[in-house]
Scaffold this motif. Structure first.
Motif, short mmCIF file in Angstrom:
data_model
loop_
_atom_site.label_atom_id
_atom_site.label_comp_id
_atom_site.label_asym_id
_atom_site.label_seq_id
_atom_site.Cartn_x
_atom_site.Cartn_y
_atom_site.Cartn_z
N ASN A 1 -10.57 -43.86 79.26
CA ASN A 1 -10.61 -45.08 78.45
C ASN A 1 -9.54 -45.02 77.35
O ASN A 1 -9.52 -45.84 76.45
CB ASN A 1 -11.99 -45.25 77.83
N ASN B 1 -5.44 -52.24 75.10
CA ASN B 1 -6.58 -53.10 74.80
C ASN B 1 -6.99 -53.91 76.02
O ASN B 1 -8.17 -54.10 76.29
CB ASN B 1 -6.25 -54.04 73.63
N ARG C 1 -8.66 -51.59 78.49
CA ARG C 1 -10.02 -51.23 78.07
C ARG C 1 -11.02 -52.33 78.34
O ARG C 1 -12.21 -52.06 78.50
CB ARG C 1 -10.03 -50.87 76.57
N THR C 2 -10.55 -53.59 78.39
CA THR C 2 -11.51 -54.66 78.71
C THR C 2 -12.00 -54.52 80.14
O THR C 2 -13.02 -55.06 80.51
CB THR C 2 -10.88 -56.06 78.54
N VAL D 1 -12.07 -61.09 71.74
CA VAL D 1 -11.02 -60.50 72.56
C VAL D 1 -10.66 -61.42 73.72
O VAL D 1 -9.52 -61.76 73.95
CB VAL D 1 -11.43 -59.11 73.08
#
Lengths: 215, 245
Positions: B53, B78, B81-82, B110
């Motif tokens: 991650n 980012n 990571r979603t 986000v």
């Protein structure tokens, strides 16, 4: 009962002085919070030069008396045609900003690093994580020490008397010297300070309570 | 076969100072796989998960997510990571937000999903983890098992392709472990790709279709749970299983 008479008779002038004290403190704290937040972020930036700037600022402020700082700001800024009020406010703001920076740095760093990781693992970027996750929690924790600092700032504002601001303390000493009755007027002004501190404390406690609903 | 590769790791190395925690890790996880990573504490299991991650910076090696080689320098982590949800041992719920706000936070801020839609989805997730009555409660009022189920819902809210579980039941009182494992099992049955670092051998036996045994920063043995638990080939795996079973 003579004291009470003096207290009642002098109240219009003291109320004016109290208002100025309140104004000085409130504006200084307001600006000081932003200064504090700014330098707190410099300190946790992990960028050497920025940390060094913050450390130097805090070292200078903590290492010199407030009255010296007020005079420096007063002579420095009024020579640039900046008003006496603003000069004192900025002096107080930068003074308190150093202490507030340390308060914010401490509370930001006290937030469990799992909070940062959880937010980042959801795809939140660093800025969003600070704004939505870290700062709201850090601010809550900062309330108690901030409240303390606000009260210190309020009492410290009396040093503005030295450059002729007609705030509470100056009112008291002026009346004292005019009447040769210092003690009475010092006791009178103490009551006004106690009242202001009480109001500040209640305000801070109220905000603290409002913020603490979740815990 | 025919399943696509979800996560692939090649020659992954990670050190903390002088400590070499991950040594040439190779691993492949296919879509809908449930892989349990077992091993003694300090064997590098959690670090492996955290590298996947990108919470830890690897020293060397390659990580592929959904067939795509992901590098810190070239990718928006980012965004990556979603797609990779993570559940932590200590939950890390946001204490200043209610349960539903915890779940809605990332979808709204986000993914920029409209609030009412995020709310609807979050409610659905709460039903799924069996906590629909806790919507407006703050995390401080929940039991450990409930917190972990909210954390699972929070990660699922981003609709990830993979879920990483880092010892999800290790911080729980024994009587609360079951409810979390049930939630995880349901998730596995729905076909979610999962990598689970765990000490729950029972869960691994029952739910996983792959087990990875790690020792001292290396993957010692990989295989189907039946094989690993009943006929491990490596002596170290045998020793470990003897010590935990």
């Amino acid at each position: 009962m003579e004291w009470l008479n003096t207290f009642i008779k002098s109240y219009p002038v003291f109320l004016k002085g109290m208002w100025l004290t309140f104004e000085l403190t409130a504006v200084a704290i307001f600006i000081g919070i932003f200064i504090g937040l700014f330098f707190a972020f410099l300190k946790i930036s992990n960028i050497k030069i920025l940390e060094w700037i913050a450390d130097t600022y805090i070292f200078l402020i903590r290492g010199t008396p407030l009255v010296v700082q007020i005079f420096v700001f007063y002579y420095g800024l009024t020579s640039l045609n900046i008003s006496q009020f603003l000069a004192v406010v900025l002096g107080l703001a930068f003074h308190n900003g150093a202490y507030i920076a340390e308060i914010f740095r401490g509370t930001i760093q006290s937030i469990d690093k799992g909070q940062m990781e959880a937010a980042r693992s959801l795809g939140m970027n660093l800025k969003l994580t600070y704004r939505r996750i870290i700062l709201p929690q850090a601010l809550r924790r900062a309330m108690a020490p901030l409240g303390n600092q606000f009260i210190i700032a309020l009492k410290d504002s009396s040093l503005a008397a030295f450059i002729g601001m007609y705030e509470l303390f100056n009112v008291a000493t002026t009346y004292g010297s005019n009447t040769f009755d210092y003690m009475t007027y010092l006791l009178v002004v103490a009551v006004y300070y106690l009242f202001l501190v009480l109001v500040f404390s209640i305000l801070v406690r109220y905000v603290e309570k409002r913020l603490a609903v979740s815990d | 076969m025919g399943k696509s590769v979800m996560i692939k790791v090649e020659k992954l190395n990670k050190t903390f100072g002088d400590l070499h925690v991950l040594k040439d890790i190779d691993m492949t996880v296919n879509e809908s796989d449930v892989v349990c990573v077992i091993g003694a504490s300090g064997s590098g299991k959690s670090t492996l998960l955290r590298c996947l991650n990108f919470l830890e910076v690897k020293d060397s090696g390659t990580i592929y997510i959904g067939g795509e080689k992901v590098e810190r320098e070239t990718h928006d982590l980012n965004e990556i990571r979603t797609r990779v949800g993570m559940v932590f041992q200590h939950f890390h719920l946001f204490p200043h937000m209610t349960v539903i706000e915890n779940i809605m936070e990332a979808p709204i801020n986000v993914k920029k999903i409209p609030k009412d839609q995020a709310y609807k989805e979050a409610k659905g997730l709460l039903v799924k983890v069996g906590l629909s009555d806790k919507e407006s409660v703050y995390p401080g009022k929940l039991s450990g098992g409930q917190k972990q189920r909210v954390a699972i819902a929070r990660a699922l809210a981003m609709k990830p392709d993979v879920m990483l579980f880092d010892e999800p039941t290790s911080a729980l009182d024994p009587e609360l472990v079951g409810e979390v494992l049930v939630t995880m099992k349901e998730l596995a049955l729905e076909g979610m790709t999962m990598i689970v670092v765990t000490h729950e051998i029972g869960f691994a036996k029952e739910v996983a279709n792959g087990v990875v045994y790690m020792h001292d920063g290396r993957i010692v043995e990989v295989g189907h749970p039946k094989k690993i638990f009943e006929q491990p080939t490596e002596q170290r795996t045998k020793d470990f299983l003897d010590s935990v079973l």
